[in-house]
Design a protein around this motif. Structure first.
Motif, PDB file in Angstrom:
ATOM      1  N   PRO A  22       0.636  -0.936   0.024  1.00  0.00           N
ATOM      2  CA  PRO A  22       0.231   0.266  -0.048  1.00  0.00           C
ATOM      3  C   PRO A  22       1.080   0.830   0.394  1.00  0.00           C
ATOM      4  O   PRO A  22       0.535   2.264  -0.096  1.00  0.00           O
ATOM      5  CB  PRO A  22      -0.518   0.167   0.896  1.00  0.00           C
ATOM      6  CG  PRO A  22      -1.155  -1.676   1.595  1.00  0.00           C
ATOM      7  CD  PRO A  22       0.553  -2.053   0.742  1.00  0.00           C
ATOM      8  N   LEU A  23       2.648   1.247   0.515  1.00  0.00           N
ATOM      9  CA  LEU A  23       3.122   3.043   0.841  1.00  0.00           C
ATOM     10  C   LEU A  23       3.606   2.573  -0.502  1.00  0.00           C
ATOM     11  O   LEU A  23       4.074   3.974  -1.131  1.00  0.00           O
ATOM     12  CB  LEU A  23       4.195   2.101   1.683  1.00  0.00           C
ATOM     13  CG  LEU A  23       3.157   2.187   3.235  1.00  0.00           C
ATOM     14  CD1 LEU A  23       4.205   1.420   4.141  1.00  0.00           C
ATOM     15  CD2 LEU A  23       2.138   2.992   3.665  1.00  0.00           C
ATOM     16  N   VAL A  31       6.586   8.450   4.239  1.00  0.00           N
ATOM     17  CA  VAL A  31       5.700   7.797   2.384  1.00  0.00           C
ATOM     18  C   VAL A  31       5.519   8.837   1.997  1.00  0.00           C
ATOM     19  O   VAL A  31       4.767   9.650   1.936  1.00  0.00           O
ATOM     20  CB  VAL A  31       4.808   6.842   3.011  1.00  0.00           C
ATOM     21  CG1 VAL A  31       4.203   5.910   1.691  1.00  0.00           C
ATOM     22  CG2 VAL A  31       5.248   6.239   4.193  1.00  0.00           C
ATOM     23  N   LEU A  32       6.154   9.048   0.740  1.00  0.00           N
ATOM     24  CA  LEU A  32       6.874  10.162  -0.015  1.00  0.00           C
ATOM     25  C   LEU A  32       5.548  10.037  -1.161  1.00  0.00           C
ATOM     26  O   LEU A  32       5.008  11.133  -1.450  1.00  0.00           O
ATOM     27  CB  LEU A  32       8.239  10.817  -0.827  1.00  0.00           C
ATOM     28  CG  LEU A  32       9.126  10.313   0.277  1.00  0.00           C
ATOM     29  CD1 LEU A  32      10.583   9.859  -0.536  1.00  0.00           C
ATOM     30  CD2 LEU A  32       8.932  11.911   0.642  1.00  0.00           C
ATOM     31  N   ARG A  33       5.006   9.243  -1.118  1.00  0.00           N
ATOM     32  CA  ARG A  33       3.522   9.278  -1.994  1.00  0.00           C
ATOM     33  C   ARG A  33       2.255   9.009  -1.432  1.00  0.00           C
ATOM     34  O   ARG A  33       1.486   9.830  -1.726  1.00  0.00           O
ATOM     35  CB  ARG A  33       3.778   7.881  -2.811  1.00  0.00           C
ATOM     36  CG  ARG A  33       4.684   7.586  -3.665  1.00  0.00           C
ATOM     37  CD  ARG A  33       4.857   6.039  -3.947  1.00  0.00           C
ATOM     38  NE  ARG A  33       5.335   6.280  -5.674  1.00  0.00           N
ATOM     39  CZ  ARG A  33       4.844   5.458  -6.359  1.00  0.00           C
ATOM     40  NH1 ARG A  33       3.749   4.492  -6.137  1.00  0.00           N
ATOM     41  NH2 ARG A  33       5.138   5.100  -7.277  1.00  0.00           N
ATOM     42  N   ALA A  34       2.682  10.060  -0.152  1.00  0.00           N
ATOM     43  CA  ALA A  34       0.588   9.964   0.631  1.00  0.00           C
ATOM     44  C   ALA A  34       0.605  11.373   1.062  1.00  0.00           C
ATOM     45  O   ALA A  34       1.550  11.771   0.698  1.00  0.00           O
ATOM     46  CB  ALA A  34       1.065   9.407   2.301  1.00  0.00           C
ATOM     47  N   LEU A  67      -3.246   6.923   4.143  1.00  0.00           N
ATOM     48  CA  LEU A  67      -2.715   5.915   4.089  1.00  0.00           C
ATOM     49  C   LEU A  67      -2.230   5.603   6.148  1.00  0.00           C
ATOM     50  O   LEU A  67      -1.110   4.732   5.965  1.00  0.00           O
ATOM     51  CB  LEU A  67      -1.022   6.611   3.693  1.00  0.00           C
ATOM     52  CG  LEU A  67      -1.519   5.707   2.365  1.00  0.00           C
ATOM     53  CD1 LEU A  67       0.273   6.297   1.394  1.00  0.00           C
ATOM     54  CD2 LEU A  67      -1.303   4.524   2.041  1.00  0.00           C
ATOM     55  N   ARG A  68      -2.371   6.595   7.237  1.00  0.00           N
ATOM     56  CA  ARG A  68      -2.240   6.470   8.171  1.00  0.00           C
ATOM     57  C   ARG A  68      -1.962   5.164   8.472  1.00  0.00           C
ATOM     58  O   ARG A  68      -1.169   4.810   9.072  1.00  0.00           O
ATOM     59  CB  ARG A  68      -3.512   7.687   9.076  1.00  0.00           C
ATOM     60  CG  ARG A  68      -2.361   7.449   9.701  1.00  0.00           C
ATOM     61  CD  ARG A  68      -3.017   9.243  11.102  1.00  0.00           C
ATOM     62  NE  ARG A  68      -2.591   9.120  11.782  1.00  0.00           N
ATOM     63  CZ  ARG A  68      -1.795  10.417  12.009  1.00  0.00           C
ATOM     64  NH1 ARG A  68      -1.866  11.368  11.322  1.00  0.00           N
ATOM     65  NH2 ARG A  68      -1.514  10.663  13.830  1.00  0.00           N
TER      66      ARG A  68
END
Length: 163
Positions: free
Chosen positions: A30-31, A131-134, A141-142
């Motif tokens: 998911p990350l 997580v740079l895509r969050a 995404l937490r």
């Protein structure tokens, strides 16, 4: 030491080991979405730990995950304050959470945790994951970050022979 690991085509395989730590692709997947060519650049050497060591995971050439491994004497101080004020980490909506370690903080786009770990460099280990895509403004995404960090930190402590 720099190690590069590449996976094949998009959505083909998420590595079962990230930055030297075994982790289920169900937790890291998911990350790393959207998936693609996954590569790793790591300065982490478990045989000769430094004071700090980075590891970066890219997907299709773009940074997806930043890890910072840190070995030090004594606890690093208040992780919640660090997570709010440190310009490198600076988590959005940081909150102290119980992940089973001495101290842990979770944000919308990452987490940091510390635990006792006796090494030549000190008696504590701290891991930070970004997580740079969050989307920093959303909590989407937490839960995935929390699940990942809970397992990843525990597995990393095992690879460091911390117990």
């Amino acid at each position: 030491m720099v190690a590069l690991v590449a996976c094949g085509t998009a959505d083909e395989a998420i590595p079962g080991k990230i930055c030297g730590t075994p982790i289920s692709p169900d937790l890291s997947g998911p990350l790393l979405r959207p998936h693609g060519k996954i590569e790793e650049a790591s300065m982490v050497d478990r045989n000769q730990p430094k004071v700090t060591a980075p590891c970066v995971i890219t997907v299709d050439g773009k940074r997806a995950l930043n890890f910072r491994f840190g070995w030090h004497e004594g606890p690093p101080g208040d992780l919640l304050t660090y997570s709010r004020e440190n310009k490198v980490l600076e988590l959005t909506e940081p909150a102290r959470v119980d992940l089973g370690f001495e101290d842990s903080v979770l944000g919308n786009e990452g987490a940091t945790a510390t635990a006792p770990c006796k090494t030549a460099e000190g008696d504590h280990f701290t891991l930070t994951v970004q997580v740079l895509r969050a989307d920093k403004l959303k909590r989407t995404l937490r839960p995935a970050v929390e699940a990942f960090m809970r397992t990843y930190m525990a597995e990393t402590l095992k690879t460091l022979n911390c117990g």
